[in-house]
Design a protein around this motif. Structure first.
Motif, PDB file in Angstrom:
ATOM      1  N   GLY A  96       0.942  -1.310  -0.021  1.00 34.17           N
ATOM      2  CA  GLY A  96       0.126  -0.064  -0.139  1.00 34.17           C
ATOM      3  C   GLY A  96       0.976   1.134   0.123  1.00 34.17           C
ATOM      4  N   THR A  97       2.248   1.346  -0.130  1.00 35.65           N
ATOM      5  CA  THR A  97       2.814   2.250  -0.106  1.00 35.65           C
ATOM      6  C   THR A  97       3.195   2.593  -1.718  1.00 35.65           C
ATOM      7  OG1 THR A  97       4.741   0.837  -0.414  1.00 35.65           O
ATOM      8  CG2 THR A  97       4.165   1.965   1.473  1.00 35.65           C
ATOM      9  N   LEU A  98       3.309   4.087  -1.953  1.00 36.59           N
ATOM     10  CA  LEU A  98       3.930   4.633  -3.269  1.00 36.59           C
ATOM     11  C   LEU A  98       5.022   5.432  -3.056  1.00 36.59           C
ATOM     12  CD1 LEU A  98       1.576   6.336  -5.676  1.00 36.59           C
ATOM     13  CD2 LEU A  98       3.603   7.479  -5.207  1.00 36.59           C
ATOM     14  N   THR A  99       6.065   4.950  -3.987  1.00 39.59           N
ATOM     15  CA  THR A  99       7.354   5.892  -3.753  1.00 39.59           C
ATOM     16  C   THR A  99       7.430   6.687  -4.838  1.00 39.59           C
ATOM     17  OG1 THR A  99       8.258   4.261  -2.390  1.00 39.59           O
ATOM     18  CG2 THR A  99       9.875   5.646  -3.394  1.00 39.59           C
ATOM     19  N   ALA A 113      -1.661   6.321  -8.224  1.00 38.45           N
ATOM     20  CA  ALA A 113      -2.360   5.746  -7.153  1.00 38.45           C
ATOM     21  C   ALA A 113      -3.562   5.032  -7.447  1.00 38.45           C
ATOM     22  CB  ALA A 113      -2.291   6.740  -5.889  1.00 38.45           C
ATOM     23  N   GLN A 114      -4.523   6.032  -8.296  1.00 39.74           N
ATOM     24  CA  GLN A 114      -5.747   5.620  -8.572  1.00 39.74           C
ATOM     25  C   GLN A 114      -5.849   4.179  -9.258  1.00 39.74           C
ATOM     26  OE1 GLN A 114      -7.098   6.090 -12.084  1.00 39.74           O
ATOM     27  NE2 GLN A 114      -8.995   5.291 -11.222  1.00 39.74           N
ATOM     28  N   ARG A 115      -5.101   4.072 -10.464  1.00 35.31           N
ATOM     29  CA  ARG A 115      -4.862   2.847 -11.213  1.00 35.31           C
ATOM     30  C   ARG A 115      -4.562   1.635 -10.513  1.00 35.31           C
ATOM     31  NH1 ARG A 115      -3.117   6.512 -15.493  1.00 35.31           N
ATOM     32  NH2 ARG A 115      -0.994   6.115 -14.948  1.00 35.31           N
ATOM     33  N   ALA A 116      -3.661   1.993  -9.259  1.00 37.48           N
ATOM     34  CA  ALA A 116      -3.286   0.953  -8.430  1.00 37.48           C
ATOM     35  C   ALA A 116      -4.162   0.506  -7.246  1.00 37.48           C
ATOM     36  CB  ALA A 116      -1.941   0.998  -8.008  1.00 37.48           C
ATOM     37  N   GLN A 145      -3.268  16.598   3.377  1.00 41.04           N
ATOM     38  CA  GLN A 145      -1.881  17.350   3.308  1.00 41.04           C
ATOM     39  C   GLN A 145      -0.852  16.238   3.408  1.00 41.04           C
ATOM     40  OE1 GLN A 145      -1.175  19.894   6.538  1.00 41.04           O
ATOM     41  NE2 GLN A 145      -2.014  18.416   8.132  1.00 41.04           N
ATOM     42  N   MET A 146       0.399  16.445   2.880  1.00 37.68           N
ATOM     43  CA  MET A 146       1.486  15.609   2.534  1.00 37.68           C
ATOM     44  C   MET A 146       1.698  15.018   3.909  1.00 37.68           C
ATOM     45  SD  MET A 146       1.878  15.795  -0.783  1.00 37.68           S
ATOM     46  CE  MET A 146       3.110  14.634  -0.942  1.00 37.68           C
ATOM     47  N   ALA A 147       1.539  15.796   5.068  1.00 35.96           N
ATOM     48  CA  ALA A 147       1.825  15.262   6.453  1.00 35.96           C
ATOM     49  C   ALA A 147       0.999  14.025   6.729  1.00 35.96           C
ATOM     50  CB  ALA A 147       1.687  16.226   7.299  1.00 35.96           C
ATOM     51  N   GLY A 148      -0.259  14.035   6.186  1.00 34.01           N
ATOM     52  CA  GLY A 148      -0.954  12.858   6.428  1.00 34.01           C
ATOM     53  C   GLY A 148      -0.599  11.408   5.842  1.00 34.01           C
ATOM     54  N   ILE A 149       0.433  11.626   4.640  1.00 30.72           N
ATOM     55  CA  ILE A 149       0.590  10.340   4.111  1.00 30.72           C
ATOM     56  C   ILE A 149       2.111  10.005   3.691  1.00 30.72           C
ATOM     57  CG2 ILE A 149      -1.578  10.317   2.544  1.00 30.72           C
ATOM     58  CD1 ILE A 149      -0.008  11.778   0.336  1.00 30.72           C
ATOM     59  N   LEU A 194      -0.483   4.598   1.701  1.00 29.45           N
ATOM     60  CA  LEU A 194      -1.725   4.891   1.085  1.00 29.45           C
ATOM     61  C   LEU A 194      -2.892   3.436   1.537  1.00 29.45           C
ATOM     62  CD1 LEU A 194      -0.842   5.972  -2.168  1.00 29.45           C
ATOM     63  CD2 LEU A 194      -1.664   7.705  -0.334  1.00 29.45           C
ATOM     64  N   ALA A 195      -3.960   3.692   1.389  1.00 32.54           N
ATOM     65  CA  ALA A 195      -4.696   2.586   1.910  1.00 32.54           C
ATOM     66  C   ALA A 195      -5.465   1.821   0.714  1.00 32.54           C
ATOM     67  CB  ALA A 195      -5.928   2.902   2.738  1.00 32.54           C
ATOM     68  N   PRO A 196      -5.915   0.701   0.718  1.00 33.35           N
ATOM     69  CA  PRO A 196      -6.714  -0.019  -0.634  1.00 33.35           C
ATOM     70  C   PRO A 196      -8.170   0.702  -0.901  1.00 33.35           C
ATOM     71  CG  PRO A 196      -5.999  -1.563   0.955  1.00 33.35           C
ATOM     72  CD  PRO A 196      -5.713  -0.258   1.926  1.00 33.35           C
ATOM     73  N   GLY A 197      -8.603   0.948  -1.819  1.00 32.63           N
ATOM     74  CA  GLY A 197      -9.613   1.461  -2.387  1.00 32.63           C
ATOM     75  C   GLY A 197     -10.134   1.268  -3.681  1.00 32.63           C
ATOM     76  N   ASP A 198     -11.303   1.633  -3.761  1.00 27.21           N
ATOM     77  CA  ASP A 198     -11.931   1.193  -5.072  1.00 27.21           C
ATOM     78  C   ASP A 198     -11.513   2.151  -6.095  1.00 27.21           C
ATOM     79  OD1 ASP A 198     -13.778   0.484  -7.054  1.00 27.21           O
ATOM     80  OD2 ASP A 198     -15.370   1.853  -6.412  1.00 27.21           O
ATOM     81  N   PRO A 199     -10.914   1.917  -7.367  1.00 26.43           N
ATOM     82  CA  PRO A 199     -10.290   2.763  -8.283  1.00 26.43           C
ATOM     83  C   PRO A 199     -11.595   3.708  -8.945  1.00 26.43           C
ATOM     84  CG  PRO A 199      -9.496   0.464  -8.927  1.00 26.43           C
ATOM     85  CD  PRO A 199     -10.662   0.500  -7.577  1.00 26.43           C
TER      86      PRO A 199
END
Ligand SMILES: Cc1cc2nc3c(=O)[nH]c(=O)nc-3n(C[C@H](O)[C@H](O)[C@H](O)COP(=O)(O)OP(=O)(O)OC[C@H]3O[C@@H](n4cnc5c(N)ncnc54)[C@H](O)[C@@H]3O)c2cc1C
Length: 300
Positions: A96-99, A113-116, A145-149, A194-199
């Motif tokens: 669930g991470t994105l670098t 992120a959306q596509r994943a 905000q960026m601080a949250g992720i 990030l967290a899993p979600g529906d694209p």
């Protein structure tokens, strides 16, 4: 600058170096005189070699992401600008991470992120900045905000050596991070949790936020977004509007008629025009409401 160019060529033979590059081509305000040297590293190695040479020779160095939060003076930038635009790799992990590398645009990060099927970065999809600039500024909008992720950042110190920051060590606060206190540090890449979600639902949210921006913001004129920080207990745009400043101009710099928090370049504005308009807005709002407006835009 010749000795500096030679040292750069020897440390990073393929690095792109331009001389006297107008910064108006690289800022969303479309304002700014020439930079003595403008470097476009293509790899993290070139970036670190350039940082090491420039800091070692004590050449004043400015990191540039997408130039969407900068007002550069008409006289330009003495020393070197390092533009991260080519360092734009974005990868998602199994956990669930994105670098993303420093130069990756937030719009690309949000789409990836959306596509994943990863949720959490939708708020940033319409912010026209890079990951490096957004971490530096702790950019934020709507509900995020960026601080949250952002959970981890690799950065170069003033000697060009790589280090890693985790969690609270980023020192995030309203429109600031630890990088503001260390102007000689360079964000190389950041990892977001990030967290899993529906694209489809993620896409709907991004589309809705983009529409809200188009409805409220003067996106058809060069600007740097909200020129001023939000003063505690107020909205800068509302104060400026209530002070009767909507549409007021200095030269070709204008308080947007659509959103008074945005100062825009109507075409050919100079930095001097914009600085005089900023001062006029600050003085008028101070006199009318006793509120000091602080610039969010970085004046270079
Ligand atoms: C139309 C519009 C809308 C906007 N909306 C928003 C919004 O909703 N929310 C918001 O927060 N902002 C908004 N902004 C402002 C801007 O997009 C953000 O502040 C963004 O994060 C800046 O990123 P950048 O890459 O353009 O940074 P730049 O303008 O290139 O740089 C900003 C600062 O970061 C430093 N920096 C850049 N890259 C690095 C690096 N790799 N390492 C260390 N320091 C670095 C620079 O030296 C500079 O001091 C908006 C701007 C525009 C034009």
């Amino acid at each position: 600058m010749n000795a500096c160019k030679a040292a750069l060529r020897s440390a990073a033979p393929d690095i792109e170096i331009w001389e006297n590059e107008p910064m108006s081509r690289h800022t969303t305000f479309a304002i700014g005189g020439p930079a003595d040297l403008f470097l476009l590293p293509r790899t993290a190695q070139e970036l670190s070699a350039a940082v090491a040479v420039l800091r070692g020779m004590e050449v004043p160095t400015l990191l540039l992401g997408n130039g969407s939060n900068m007002l550069v003076r008409d006289t330009g930038v003495r020393g070197a600008v390092i533009c991260t635009a080519e360092l734009d790799d974005v990868r998602t992990g199994e956990d669930g991470t994105l670098t993303a590398c420093a130069g990756a645009l937030l719009s690309r990060v949000a789409r990836k992120a959306q596509r994943a099927g990863l949720t959490g970065v939708e708020f940033a999809g319409g912010i026209p900045g890079s990951v490096g600039g957004a971490v530096f500024m702790n950019a934020g909008a709507y509900d995020g905000q960026m601080a949250g992720i952002v959970c981890r950042t690799d950065y170069l110190d003033g000697k060009g050596e790589m280090h890693t920051l985790e969690g609270a060590a980023h020192g995030f606060d309203y429109r600031r991070s630890i990088f503001r206190d260390h102007p000689d540090w360079t964000v190389v890449r950041s990892t977001m949790q990030l967290a899993p979600g529906d694209p489809a639902a993620i896409l709907d949210k991004m589309t809705d936020l983009a529409q809200r921006r188009r409805d409220k913001q003067p996106l058809n004129y060069p600007s740097a977004g909200s020129t001023f920080k939000r003063p505690q207990g107020y909205f800068a745009g509302r104060l400026i509007e209530d002070a009767g400043l909507k549409g007021v101009s200095v030269g070709a710099a204008q308080v947007s008629e659509k959103h008074a928090g945005f100062l825009i370049n109507r075409g050919g504005a100079t930095c001097e025009d914009m600085l005089r308009l900023i001062a006029l807005v600050q003085k008028t709002v101070q006199e009318r409401f006793g509120v000091a407006l602080e610039c969010e835009v970085r004046i270079i």
